[in-house]
Every structure is written in C-alpha cells, then in structure tokens.
Design a protein around this motif. Sequence first.
Motif, PDB file in Angstrom:
ATOM      1  N   VAL A 146       1.167  -1.236   0.104  1.00  0.00           N
ATOM      2  CA  VAL A 146       0.067  -0.075   0.034  1.00  0.00           C
ATOM      3  C   VAL A 146       0.567   0.835  -0.224  1.00  0.00           C
ATOM      4  O   VAL A 146       1.878   0.975   0.730  1.00  0.00           O
ATOM      5  CB  VAL A 146      -0.838   0.176   1.003  1.00  0.00           C
ATOM      6  N   ARG A 148       1.553   5.758   0.462  1.00  0.00           N
ATOM      7  CA  ARG A 148       0.609   6.802   0.434  1.00  0.00           C
ATOM      8  C   ARG A 148       1.187   7.834  -0.170  1.00  0.00           C
ATOM      9  O   ARG A 148       2.268   7.727   0.054  1.00  0.00           O
ATOM     10  CB  ARG A 148       0.395   7.127   2.124  1.00  0.00           C
ATOM     11  N   ASN A 151      -1.617  13.355  -4.711  1.00  0.00           N
ATOM     12  CA  ASN A 151      -2.471  12.672  -5.810  1.00  0.00           C
ATOM     13  C   ASN A 151      -2.123  13.889  -7.260  1.00  0.00           C
ATOM     14  O   ASN A 151      -3.044  14.837  -7.545  1.00  0.00           O
ATOM     15  CB  ASN A 151      -3.921  13.151  -5.237  1.00  0.00           C
ATOM     16  N   HIS A 159      -2.852  -0.236  -5.508  1.00  0.00           N
ATOM     17  CA  HIS A 159      -3.006  -0.118  -4.048  1.00  0.00           C
ATOM     18  C   HIS A 159      -2.557   0.856  -3.486  1.00  0.00           C
ATOM     19  O   HIS A 159      -1.940   1.423  -3.069  1.00  0.00           O
ATOM     20  CB  HIS A 159      -2.641  -0.552  -3.135  1.00  0.00           C
ATOM     21  N   ILE A 161      -3.282   4.971  -1.946  1.00  0.00           N
ATOM     22  CA  ILE A 161      -4.040   6.044  -1.138  1.00  0.00           C
ATOM     23  C   ILE A 161      -3.710   7.279  -1.292  1.00  0.00           C
ATOM     24  O   ILE A 161      -2.621   7.681  -1.129  1.00  0.00           O
ATOM     25  CB  ILE A 161      -4.338   5.597   0.750  1.00  0.00           C
ATOM     26  N   ARG A 162      -3.795   8.346  -2.087  1.00  0.00           N
ATOM     27  CA  ARG A 162      -4.623   9.709  -2.990  1.00  0.00           C
ATOM     28  C   ARG A 162      -4.233  11.064  -1.760  1.00  0.00           C
ATOM     29  O   ARG A 162      -5.396  11.435  -1.148  1.00  0.00           O
ATOM     30  CB  ARG A 162      -3.972   9.681  -3.913  1.00  0.00           C
ATOM     31  N   LEU A 311      -7.737   3.930   6.544  1.00  0.00           N
ATOM     32  CA  LEU A 311      -7.779   3.487   4.952  1.00  0.00           C
ATOM     33  C   LEU A 311      -6.581   2.151   4.415  1.00  0.00           C
ATOM     34  O   LEU A 311      -6.372   1.701   3.860  1.00  0.00           O
ATOM     35  CB  LEU A 311      -8.252   4.404   4.279  1.00  0.00           C
ATOM     36  N   GLU A 315      -6.813  -1.369   2.933  1.00  0.00           N
ATOM     37  CA  GLU A 315      -6.241  -1.828   1.903  1.00  0.00           C
ATOM     38  C   GLU A 315      -5.403  -2.794   1.985  1.00  0.00           C
ATOM     39  O   GLU A 315      -4.954  -4.060   1.817  1.00  0.00           O
ATOM     40  CB  GLU A 315      -5.498  -0.415   1.471  1.00  0.00           C
ATOM     41  N   MET A 325     -12.557  -5.848   1.504  1.00  0.00           N
ATOM     42  CA  MET A 325     -12.375  -3.762   1.758  1.00  0.00           C
ATOM     43  C   MET A 325     -13.543  -2.784   2.059  1.00  0.00           C
ATOM     44  O   MET A 325     -14.770  -3.753   0.989  1.00  0.00           O
ATOM     45  CB  MET A 325     -11.595  -3.583  -0.181  1.00  0.00           C
ATOM     46  N   SER A 329     -13.675   5.159  -2.415  1.00  0.00           N
ATOM     47  CA  SER A 329     -12.370   5.869  -2.515  1.00  0.00           C
ATOM     48  C   SER A 329     -11.742   5.506  -1.725  1.00  0.00           C
ATOM     49  O   SER A 329     -10.906   4.792  -0.618  1.00  0.00           O
ATOM     50  CB  SER A 329     -12.849   7.053  -2.087  1.00  0.00           C
ATOM     51  N   ARG A 330     -10.107   5.514  -2.495  1.00  0.00           N
ATOM     52  CA  ARG A 330      -9.172   5.993  -2.153  1.00  0.00           C
ATOM     53  C   ARG A 330      -8.116   7.465  -2.279  1.00  0.00           C
ATOM     54  O   ARG A 330      -6.890   7.582  -2.409  1.00  0.00           O
ATOM     55  CB  ARG A 330      -7.817   4.855  -3.064  1.00  0.00           C
ATOM     56  N   LYS A 331      -9.165   8.737  -2.560  1.00  0.00           N
ATOM     57  CA  LYS A 331      -8.668  10.111  -2.586  1.00  0.00           C
ATOM     58  C   LYS A 331      -8.824  10.702  -1.157  1.00  0.00           C
ATOM     59  O   LYS A 331     -10.340  10.512  -1.225  1.00  0.00           O
ATOM     60  CB  LYS A 331      -8.759  10.277  -3.438  1.00  0.00           C
TER      61      LYS A 331
END
Length: 346
Positions: A146, A148, A151, A159, A161-162, A311, A315, A325, A329-331
Amino acid sequence: MSCITLKQVAELTGKSEATVSLVLNSKQFHRVSPKTRREIEAVAERLGYTPNLQAQALVRGKTRSIAITAVGMTPFYNEYIRRLTHLFEKQNYNVFAFETMLNPEREKQVVNWVSQGLFDGCICLEYNYSNRSFYDTLVKNGMPHVFRGWNALEFYPEHMIRVDYRSAISELFAHLETQGYRRLSVIIDGSSYFVEEDSFSVRKSLYYELIHNRQLTIDPEAWITVPIDVENHLHYSYEKTREMLARCPDVDVLIVQSAADIPAVYKAAAEAGRRIGADLAVATFDRIPMLDYMAPPVTYIHEPCEAIADLVAAEMLAQLGVTEMNFSSRKVEAVLSVNDSTLKTM
C-alpha cells in the motif's frame, strides 16, 4: 523461566498435540468440541502458554510482520506509524518501521527484504516520482503493498491512498493574496542523496501551477532546501532562514514544508525584526502538537492522518485476506486551517 510448550499443555490435558494446536494456534478451533476447547484453554492460561510465532511462520509461510518505509521519524510520520501499529497489532501483526532519510539504497533494501519473504507486506508512506521504481517488483509480483502519496502523479498504482493538496494550497494562496501578501519564500526538505528539483518536482510544480495568474510570486532566490539528513536540522533551518530574510527583504511570506521547523523559522523572523502576522506571513504543513505553543498561532495545511492510516490498514489487511474492502474512494482531501500567522494586523 523456560517457555511453556504445546507438548506440555497436551500432556496436562491428556489431549494430542494436534488437538491442542487446533485450539490454540489455528483458526480451525471449531473442529474441536466446546468442552475440550475450554479444558485446553484453561490449562494454557494457567501455565501462561503463548504461541510460538516463529514456528507458526515457518509452517504457514507467513511472518505476520509488515514493513513500513518513512522518510524520517518526524512527528508527521510517527503519527501514521503509531496508528498503523495499533491497527495491525489488533490483527496480531507486528509492524517494523524503517527510516529511509531519502536514501535510495536504504529504501531498496527494505523492498528487497519484503521480496525475500521476510515481511508479509510493505507500506510506503511517501510514494512519489523519485522512489516509485523501487516498488515495481512488489507490484509486478503481487506482493501485498500500500502506498500513500500526493494526488499529483500522471498515473496511480491500484493500492495507493492519494492525498489531494491542490484545493487546500489554492485556498492558502487565495487567502494570502486577499491579506495583501505578495512575495513567497519556500522552505522545503531535501536530501543529499537527491537533486532537490527531481526529488520534489510534484510539490514544486504544484506550487507554481497554483500561483499562476495570482498577484503572488515565488522568489527563486528565497527557495531554501533543508537536507533532512543534515546534522542539527533546526539550527540549519534557522541559519538559512535568517540569511534569506537579510538577502531578500521583499519576501513577506514563508511557506514551511515541515511544521517541525516552525520554532527555528519564528526565531529567525524575530531576530530579523519581522513581525509575523503583520509584515510577514508564515504557513506550514502538518498538524503537530508543537504548533499549539507557537505565538502567533500558525496557519497550516494538514491531512487527516488517522483516517488515512485506517484506509492504508484496511487496504493491506484486505490483500492479506484478513478482512474485506469496505470503501470505494482512495482519495482524501487535505484541509487548510487559517490562524493568526497569516492574518495581517492593521
């Protein structure tokens, strides 16, 4: 005192080691009758039996360990590591955090350990242009991972997280413009291992993009890069800020990447005869406890670290097959908090 073994528990209960293992070390405990389970659990508790995680790892081919890479053990990254450790320990996973200091070889070594099976998965807390190739092997081989990051890339791994800073930074620039501030200095973290322009091209390009068509200017002579691996980081920040304020008297805004540098920046501003919130605005990133004790209070942009950590953990646990899951949303949006350090007093 020697460790209590599975064999000793089996002998005292009169059950086979296989049966005892099903109860104490397996998710298949339902195959044993409730009465027998209670007997085995009572003896294990009385003896102080704890599972041998290394032995379990050998049998299952799993280490129940997660590697985390972070640029440094700063208050910002520590908040993530603290939360992630808590979430994974609840699922009986160990967390090992590695400080990369933006050193490519350190980061590649951690990825190599994960590839070798020393960890069940890897979390990168600062995924960007500079290091993304390091993780290609994990992505291609389907190893749990994952990331991070900001964005602001042209494409995103599945995978990831933005964190979207665009709106918050745009709001900050609009606020500064409304307050009558005009000329910006940027104090940013870098490393002796990277050329700063390459390492932080996302952040730098975003600043210039969002300042376009505004009555604001980033002074190229007032751009300060503070190596994250420099000795006496705060003193370095203080000296460079003091020198810059003397060299660039027209600068009336300091954008400080690391909130941990704020005390040094405030000291340099005071010694330069500048009044924060009057003829000099200061804004930073990250919400850390130290900011509560600064006067005037500091304007900052922060990301909801706890929610993002949740998050990230979800993930990873889903990839490990522990949970499913439950989000789409991953943003996540960063947030601007305006305080006195950018409110111009009349």
